[in-house]
Design a protein around this motif. Sequence first.
Motif, PDB file in Angstrom:
ATOM      1  N   MET A 123      -3.085  15.466   4.510  1.00 35.46           N
ATOM      2  CA  MET A 123      -1.925  15.848   5.310  1.00 35.46           C
ATOM      3  C   MET A 123      -1.301  14.620   5.965  1.00 35.46           C
ATOM      4  SD  MET A 123      -1.586  18.717   8.252  1.00 35.46           S
ATOM      5  CE  MET A 123      -1.344  20.048   7.097  1.00 35.46           C
ATOM      6  N   GLU A 124      -2.136  13.793   6.554  1.00 33.22           N
ATOM      7  CA  GLU A 124      -1.656  12.584   7.231  1.00 33.22           C
ATOM      8  C   GLU A 124      -0.946  11.646   6.255  1.00 33.22           C
ATOM      9  OE1 GLU A 124      -0.909  10.187  10.452  1.00 33.22           O
ATOM     10  OE2 GLU A 124      -1.912  12.113  10.554  1.00 33.22           O
ATOM     11  N   LEU A 125      -1.405  11.616   5.023  1.00 32.78           N
ATOM     12  CA  LEU A 125      -0.793  10.752   4.017  1.00 32.78           C
ATOM     13  C   LEU A 125       0.479  11.361   3.424  1.00 32.78           C
ATOM     14  CD1 LEU A 125      -4.015   9.418   2.285  1.00 32.78           C
ATOM     15  CD2 LEU A 125      -2.518   8.219   3.883  1.00 32.78           C
ATOM     16  N   GLY A 126       0.808  12.574   3.857  1.00 32.85           N
ATOM     17  CA  GLY A 126       2.061  13.188   3.431  1.00 32.85           C
ATOM     18  C   GLY A 126       1.996  13.908   2.102  1.00 32.85           C
ATOM     19  N   TRP A 127       0.797  14.171   1.619  1.00 30.74           N
ATOM     20  CA  TRP A 127       0.650  14.828   0.322  1.00 30.74           C
ATOM     21  C   TRP A 127       0.639  16.339   0.443  1.00 30.74           C
ATOM     22  CZ3 TRP A 127      -4.038  11.264  -0.957  1.00 30.74           C
ATOM     23  CH2 TRP A 127      -3.588   9.951  -1.122  1.00 30.74           C
ATOM     24  N   ILE A 128       0.454  16.855   1.630  1.00 32.37           N
ATOM     25  CA  ILE A 128       0.468  18.303   1.843  1.00 32.37           C
ATOM     26  C   ILE A 128       1.796  18.695   2.479  1.00 32.37           C
ATOM     27  CG2 ILE A 128      -0.572  20.218   3.137  1.00 32.37           C
ATOM     28  CD1 ILE A 128      -3.281  18.891   2.697  1.00 32.37           C
ATOM     29  N   VAL A 129       2.454  19.649   1.849  1.00 35.99           N
ATOM     30  CA  VAL A 129       3.746  20.143   2.334  1.00 35.99           C
ATOM     31  C   VAL A 129       3.481  21.301   3.267  1.00 35.99           C
ATOM     32  CG1 VAL A 129       5.945  21.125   1.656  1.00 35.99           C
ATOM     33  CG2 VAL A 129       4.802  19.503   0.139  1.00 35.99           C
ATOM     34  N   MET A 151       0.822  -1.199   0.000  1.00 40.19           N
ATOM     35  CA  MET A 151       0.000   0.000   0.000  1.00 40.19           C
ATOM     36  C   MET A 151       0.860   1.254   0.000  1.00 40.19           C
ATOM     37  SD  MET A 151      -2.876   1.334  -0.303  1.00 40.19           S
ATOM     38  CE  MET A 151      -3.597  -0.265  -0.531  1.00 40.19           C
ATOM     39  N   LYS A 152       1.952   1.208   0.699  1.00 40.90           N
ATOM     40  CA  LYS A 152       2.829   2.380   0.753  1.00 40.90           C
ATOM     41  C   LYS A 152       3.285   2.777  -0.648  1.00 40.90           C
ATOM     42  CE  LYS A 152       3.195   3.516   5.049  1.00 40.90           C
ATOM     43  NZ  LYS A 152       2.617   4.735   5.519  1.00 40.90           N
ATOM     44  N   LYS A 153       3.427   1.805  -1.530  1.00 34.51           N
ATOM     45  CA  LYS A 153       3.868   2.094  -2.891  1.00 34.51           C
ATOM     46  C   LYS A 153       2.859   2.993  -3.609  1.00 34.51           C
ATOM     47  CE  LYS A 153       6.056  -0.298  -6.684  1.00 34.51           C
ATOM     48  NZ  LYS A 153       6.454  -1.589  -7.229  1.00 34.51           N
ATOM     49  N   MET A 154       1.569   2.721  -3.414  1.00 34.69           N
ATOM     50  CA  MET A 154       0.531   3.545  -4.051  1.00 34.69           C
ATOM     51  C   MET A 154       0.525   4.948  -3.456  1.00 34.69           C
ATOM     52  SD  MET A 154      -2.687   1.016  -4.863  1.00 34.69           S
ATOM     53  CE  MET A 154      -3.075   0.597  -3.198  1.00 34.69           C
ATOM     54  N   GLU A 155       0.687   5.030  -2.141  1.00 38.73           N
ATOM     55  CA  GLU A 155       0.737   6.345  -1.488  1.00 38.73           C
ATOM     56  C   GLU A 155       1.927   7.147  -1.992  1.00 38.73           C
ATOM     57  OE1 GLU A 155       0.524   6.025   2.835  1.00 38.73           O
ATOM     58  OE2 GLU A 155      -0.727   4.256   2.548  1.00 38.73           O
ATOM     59  N   GLU A 156       3.048   6.476  -2.151  1.00 34.39           N
ATOM     60  CA  GLU A 156       4.257   7.147  -2.634  1.00 34.39           C
ATOM     61  C   GLU A 156       4.087   7.617  -4.075  1.00 34.39           C
ATOM     62  OE1 GLU A 156       6.983   8.172  -0.970  1.00 34.39           O
ATOM     63  OE2 GLU A 156       5.900   7.479   0.800  1.00 34.39           O
ATOM     64  N   LYS A 157       3.387   6.828  -4.885  1.00 33.40           N
ATOM     65  CA  LYS A 157       3.144   7.253  -6.270  1.00 33.40           C
ATOM     66  C   LYS A 157       2.328   8.542  -6.287  1.00 33.40           C
ATOM     67  CE  LYS A 157       1.346   6.072 -10.747  1.00 33.40           C
ATOM     68  NZ  LYS A 157       0.802   5.089 -11.664  1.00 33.40           N
ATOM     69  N   LEU A 158       1.308   8.606  -5.455  1.00 27.38           N
ATOM     70  CA  LEU A 158       0.491   9.818  -5.389  1.00 27.38           C
ATOM     71  C   LEU A 158       1.303  10.996  -4.854  1.00 27.38           C
ATOM     72  CD1 LEU A 158      -2.856   8.256  -4.159  1.00 27.38           C
ATOM     73  CD2 LEU A 158      -2.413   9.245  -6.395  1.00 27.38           C
ATOM     74  N   LYS A 159       2.163  10.729  -3.882  1.00 27.18           N
ATOM     75  CA  LYS A 159       3.012  11.799  -3.343  1.00 27.18           C
ATOM     76  C   LYS A 159       3.952  12.331  -4.423  1.00 27.18           C
ATOM     77  CE  LYS A 159       5.948  13.039   0.508  1.00 27.18           C
ATOM     78  NZ  LYS A 159       6.524  12.626   1.791  1.00 27.18           N
ATOM     79  N   LYS A 160       4.473  11.437  -5.237  1.00 35.05           N
ATOM     80  CA  LYS A 160       5.365  11.847  -6.330  1.00 35.05           C
ATOM     81  C   LYS A 160       4.611  12.711  -7.349  1.00 35.05           C
ATOM     82  CE  LYS A 160       8.704  10.042  -9.609  1.00 35.05           C
ATOM     83  NZ  LYS A 160       9.328   8.860 -10.205  1.00 35.05           N
ATOM     84  N   ILE A 161       3.377  12.348  -7.628  1.00 32.34           N
ATOM     85  CA  ILE A 161       2.543  13.141  -8.545  1.00 32.34           C
ATOM     86  C   ILE A 161       2.381  14.553  -7.991  1.00 32.34           C
ATOM     87  CG2 ILE A 161       0.204  13.419  -9.463  1.00 32.34           C
ATOM     88  CD1 ILE A 161       0.111  10.305  -9.644  1.00 32.34           C
ATOM     89  N   VAL A 162       2.146  14.651  -6.678  1.00 30.48           N
ATOM     90  CA  VAL A 162       1.992  15.968  -6.039  1.00 30.48           C
ATOM     91  C   VAL A 162       3.292  16.758  -6.149  1.00 30.48           C
ATOM     92  CG1 VAL A 162       1.633  17.175  -3.848  1.00 30.48           C
ATOM     93  CG2 VAL A 162       0.185  15.234  -4.436  1.00 30.48           C
ATOM     94  N   GLU A 163       4.392  16.127  -5.755  1.00 30.71           N
ATOM     95  CA  GLU A 163       5.682  16.820  -5.730  1.00 30.71           C
ATOM     96  C   GLU A 163       6.105  17.317  -7.115  1.00 30.71           C
ATOM     97  OE1 GLU A 163       8.191  13.862  -3.943  1.00 30.71           O
ATOM     98  OE2 GLU A 163       7.589  14.432  -1.905  1.00 30.71           O
ATOM     99  N   GLU A 164       5.823  16.517  -8.125  1.00 31.39           N
ATOM    100  CA  GLU A 164       6.233  16.874  -9.490  1.00 31.39           C
ATOM    101  C   GLU A 164       5.153  17.652 -10.237  1.00 31.39           C
ATOM    102  OE1 GLU A 164       7.391  13.203 -11.333  1.00 31.39           O
ATOM    103  OE2 GLU A 164       9.112  12.949  -9.981  1.00 31.39           O
TER     104      GLU A 164
END
Length: 112
Positions: A105-111, A1-14
């Motif tokens: 925010m909890e999922l780390g998508w908000i900086v 599951m962390k892999k999917m969360e990280e993919k979404l985080k990467k989409i946000v960051e980029e």
Amino acid sequence: MKKMEEKLKKIVEEQNLEQENPEELALLLWQVLKQYEQVEFQTVKGLAFTYVIKGNEMFIDRKEKSITKSSVLLAFQNLVKQGGIISGPKKLGTFGASYLYPIFMELGWIVE
């Protein structure tokens, strides 16, 4: 599951919405959110809440109305457009933002 969360985080960051298929993005986002059903979150004002997902709706235990999948996707897209730099729920620009903001925010998508 962390892999999917990280993919979404990467989409946000980029700020990478253009390369994503909207249907796949919505499915990925929904899958991640399903994993956090019944987890307790807190609004900015400190009110505890949980949610469940039924079909294409997210039901918050503190509300009678549901948040639709399309509203969640819109909030996520607004988050991506701003590079994850969101100063508060209203900046997500959609119904249910006061509940989506702490989840994102909890999922780390908000900086911060």
